[in-house]
Design an enzyme around this catalytic site. Structure first.
Site, PDB file in Angstrom:
ATOM      1  N   ASP A 281       0.864  -1.178   0.000  1.00  0.00           N
ATOM      2  CA  ASP A 281       0.000   0.000   0.000  1.00  0.00           C
ATOM      3  C   ASP A 281       0.909   1.239   0.000  1.00  0.00           C
ATOM      4  OD1 ASP A 281      -2.166   1.630  -0.102  1.00  0.00           O
ATOM      5  OD2 ASP A 281      -3.253   0.692   1.538  1.00  0.00           O
TER       6      ASP A 281
HETATM    7  C1  BGC Z   1      -4.995   3.247  -0.020  1.00  0.00           C
HETATM    8  C2  BGC Z   1      -5.174   2.286  -1.161  1.00  0.00           C
HETATM    9  C3  BGC Z   1      -5.090   3.015  -2.472  1.00  0.00           C
HETATM   10  C4  BGC Z   1      -3.755   3.756  -2.533  1.00  0.00           C
HETATM   11  C5  BGC Z   1      -3.510   4.488  -3.823  1.00  0.00           C
HETATM   12  C6  BGC Z   1      -3.747   4.094  -0.185  1.00  0.00           C
HETATM   13  O1  BGC Z   1      -3.621   5.062   0.786  1.00  0.00           O
HETATM   14  O2  BGC Z   1      -4.962   2.541   1.205  1.00  0.00           O
HETATM   15  O3  BGC Z   1      -6.404   1.627  -1.039  1.00  0.00           O
HETATM   16  O4  BGC Z   1      -5.233   2.129  -3.548  1.00  0.00           O
HETATM   17  O5  BGC Z   1      -3.702   4.664  -1.467  1.00  0.00           O
HETATM   18  O6  BGC Z   1      -4.364   5.535  -4.008  1.00  0.00           O
END
Ligand code: BGC
Length: 737
Positions: A281
């Site tokens: 993530d």
């Molecule tokens: C979130 C993800 C997301 C990513 C990119 C993160 O902070 O937890 O779910 O896909 O950001 O935007």
């Protein structure tokens, strides 16, 4: 022309290695990937392990240098197809011409914004859910987007957690069904088609159990619950061929998922034999330092790679730390190669080695016919997603007389798009007010009064709202939460209506004009007062671009309500976490008896149970009929129930099957969803709905932590929600030794 030449040259260079139907051609894929890995420098390899945004550095330069593998920075206000094509041109100027992946968070629509995933789960309509994501994939791939960080499969049982909006709610069975439906919409059955995209199951795993509902907080999930409740949607899509998985931010029992080799490599690879691409993530790898499990960024990078994280999202930490770690021998080259392999395989499966420009089509990107098709799907989706919770004879409304629309959410646009609006535009959202106006145009008079803001203490507008209600035959009260209160990072410590909205509701109800309350929110709020006092109560979620039209169709009876709750609605935060599949306890609750599992100040029952939803018609569920009283090893049990539309209008029922294991080695949930089907019935029509159970449907993590079944008696229930009472019993006979 020049760009075309570059494209043709690049395609020609790559062509011999990738056949017409790349997904089928594993041998050619391995040959291509082996060949590339053999030729790559360490820097080029590590460059393949990064998903970077345009805030990291000049992406053109990184791509030309072979230090960019994928970017998630495509959705900023720009002409996306042109932009992705341009960056792909840059990658084609790199030494090895390895194509780029373009990622976007396409969670519920791309150009056309569909209802949020929690709302889609309320449709209990897997075919429609697939169609919703199919439209999103058609639109997104036309912009060159080949990868989405969606679907979010986190089971969520705490409405404080803002990201409950992104998932399918509280139940692993519904969650798994919706997970597959979403994946199919994005990926279709051939990832290499220019109009399908790679999906990502996120967040692996247990993120939805963040303690106290506070986003990013640690989770405490007992191992049995982790396997039986949190993992099933992931297992379902891993088996069904999802292209990517994203690790969760969360630490469970002190171990952040990003650092957990047991979870990432042990479960996904060793146990499930899943062959896809594992991504971190956003900044989750450097955050291992703040979690306190890594002393330095170098430790964090080594730890994450060793755990199984193949791509770093956004931080650039792999690019910065891994070269020295490999050179010093701290990180084995074999770990780098294994990661690179999965990245290159993903690119192969998407068909990018055959044609790096296969995604992106500027004409299609702006195609009005595609957009019109998406809007039609969005309208149907929003219509099926809204849940009628209460109707004291007030609905459907007449298209006549005077109608007051009241409340701050009636004119909301941006809020209806949810927190991840991809390439959506609030200007394209049909507001609830506009939807009502359009539905009754020329037939009834509509006035509007805001009353109060979503938050804050200003009550000065209530008087106008009261006058509007008094002067009308009915008041439609549109209340809820704004976009800043839901989604990532937006947890709430309260789950009731924010600001002075309840005061507004009380004042409007006090006028005596019949009130239909419509709730716009991404979480199940506690609404006990409205549930007792409004004549009608509708849960409208965040319905996307067509929310207003859907509401207009439903309130005035041009469409029927058919949504059912994918989450239990609590009476108060004190009941949370609350789910229908709780364990029995030794002293089942009785509010009036001390020494039972109860609250002295509230019943244990929810305000509205999981699976609940009303319609303008009514349904009768017949007693379940079984084709046998015994389910044997390797056998099947067929359950049939006759469902009748007993009302005077056509409607759709969501027939639900629940099972209860009467005695097991660990206390079994009071009931668990094991099947559902949505059926449309004409007035007076009856139909048999059948479900097939196999022993595998009854498997769970037993006392000794092994996965399997236990023989004995089971009760099953069929009906329209999780309190269904039509029941039958059967016996599961012992498994063969
Ligand atoms: C979130 C993800 C997301 C990513 C990119 C993160 O902070 O937890 O779910 O896909 O950001 O935007």
């Amino acid at each position: 022309m020049k760009r075309m030449l570059i494209a043709l040259a690049a395609a020609a260079l790559a062509m011999p290695a990738q056949a017409q139907s790349p997904a089928d051609d594993a041998a050619a894929m391995h040959a291509k990937v082996d060949g590339l890995i053999a030729r790559m420098t360490l820097e080029e390899k590590i460059g393949q392990l990064e998903v970077l945004g345009d805030d990291y550095g000049k992406l053109d330069d990184l791509a030309r240098a072979g230090k960019l593998s994928a970017t998630n920075g495509v959705l900023n206000d720009r002409d996306v197809a042109k932009y992705t094509r341009h960056l792909q041109d840059m990658a084609m100027q790199s030494r090895l011409k390895i194509p780029l992946l373009f990622e976007g968070d396409v969670a519920h629509g791309y150009y056309t914004i569909m209802p949020v995933p929690l709302a889609m789960a309320a449709t209990w309509d897997t075919a429609l859910t697939t169609q919703v994501h199919r439209q999103a994939a058609l639109e997104a791939t036309a912009s060159g987007v080949s990868w989405t960080f969606s679907p979010m499969l986190d089971i969520a049982r705490d409405p404080r957690w803002g990201r409950i909006v992104e998932g399918a709610g509280e139940d692993p069975y519904l969650g798994a069904a919706m997970a597959i439906a979403q994946m199919k919409g994005f990926q279709g059955d051939d990832l290499s088609r220019p109009d399908t995209m790679m999906a990502t199951a996120k967040h692996f795993a247990g993120y939805g159990a963040a303690q106290a509902g506070r986003d990013y907080n640690s989770a405490d999930i007992p191992p049995r619950q982790f396997r039986d409740i949190y993992l099933p949607p992931f297992k379902a899509v891993a088996d069904a061929g999802i292209g990517a998985v994203m690790a969760a931010f969360t630490a469970i029992d002190g171990v952040p998922a990003t650092a957990s080799r047991k979870l990432l490599t042990g479960t996904l690879r060793d146990d499930w034999h899943w062959p896809g691409l594992l991504v971190s993530d956003y900044d989750a790898i450097p955050e291992l330092v703040t979690h306190g499990v890594a002393a330095t960024p170098a430790d964090a990078a080594a730890m994450a790679l060793h755990a199984g994280i193949e791509m770093d999202l956004h931080s650039g930490i792999y690019l910065e730390q891994l070269p020295a770690l490999v050179r010093s021998g701290a990180v084995p080259m074999a770990e780098i190669d294994a990661a690179v392999r999965h990245v290159l395989e993903a690119k192969w499966k998407l068909g990018l080695f055959a044609d790096p420009y296969r995604y992106g089509d500027e004409a299609k990107e702006h195609d009005p016919a595609l957009r019109a098709q998406s809007r039609a799907v969005a309208r149907r989706a929003a219509t099926e997603s809204m849940v009628l919770l209460r109707n004291q004879g007030v609905l459907p409304l007449r298209k006549a007389g005077r109608i007051a629309v009241i409340g701050p959410m009636a004119t909301a646009t941006r809020d209806l798009e949810g927190q991840m609006p991809a390439a959506g535009d609030p200007a394209r959202v049909v507001t609830m007010l506009a939807g009502v106006r359009e539905a009754v145009a020329g037939k009834a008079q509509v006035s509007y009064a805001k009353g109060v803001d979503v938050t804050g203490d200003d009550v000065s507008g209530i008087a106008d709202a009261v006058s509007a209600a008094k002067a009308s035959d009915v008041a439609i009260l549109v209340l809820g939460e704004s976009v800043g209160m839901i989604g990532e990072g937006n947890s709430r410590a309260a789950i009731d209506l924010p600001g002075q909205q309840l005061a507004l509701a009380k004042a409007v109800v006090a006028t005596g004009t019949p009130v239909v309350a419509v709730i716009v929110s991404g979480r199940p709020l506690a609404l006990p007062w409205l549930a007792d006092h409004a004549q009608g109560l509708v849960y409208a979620w965040l319905g996307g671009d067509e929310a207003g039209h859907a509401l207009g169709d439903l309130l005035f009876g041009d469409a029927d309500f058919s949504g059912h709750l994918p989450v239990t609605m609590a009476r108060a935060l004190g009941q949370v976490p609350l789910s229908y599949d709780h364990l029995p306890t030794g002293r089942p609750g009785d509010q009036h008896s001390i020494y039972t599992s109860r609250y002295v100040d509230l019943p244990n029952t929810p305000l509205y149970p999981f699976g609940y939803g009303l319609s303008y018609t009514s349904f009768r569920y017949g007693e379940p009929r079984l084709d046998s009283a015994t389910l044997g090893p390797g056998g099947t049990l067929h359950v049939t129930t006759r469902v009748t539309n007993t009302g005077t209008r056509a409607g759709a029922a969501v027939v639900q099957l629940y099972v209860h294991d009467e005695v097991a080695s660990v206390s079994p949930p009071v009931r668990q969803l094991k099947g559902f089907e949505r059926i449309a019935l004409q007035p007076g029509e009856s139909r048999d709905v059948g479900f097939t159970l196999t022993p595998a449907d009854l498997a769970f993590t037993r006392r000794d932590m092994s996965w399997g079944t236990e023989p004995g008696r089971y009760t099953l229930y069929v009906g329209g929600d999780s309190t269904a009472t039509r029941s039958a019993a059967f016996t599961l006979s012992p498994a063969r030794r």
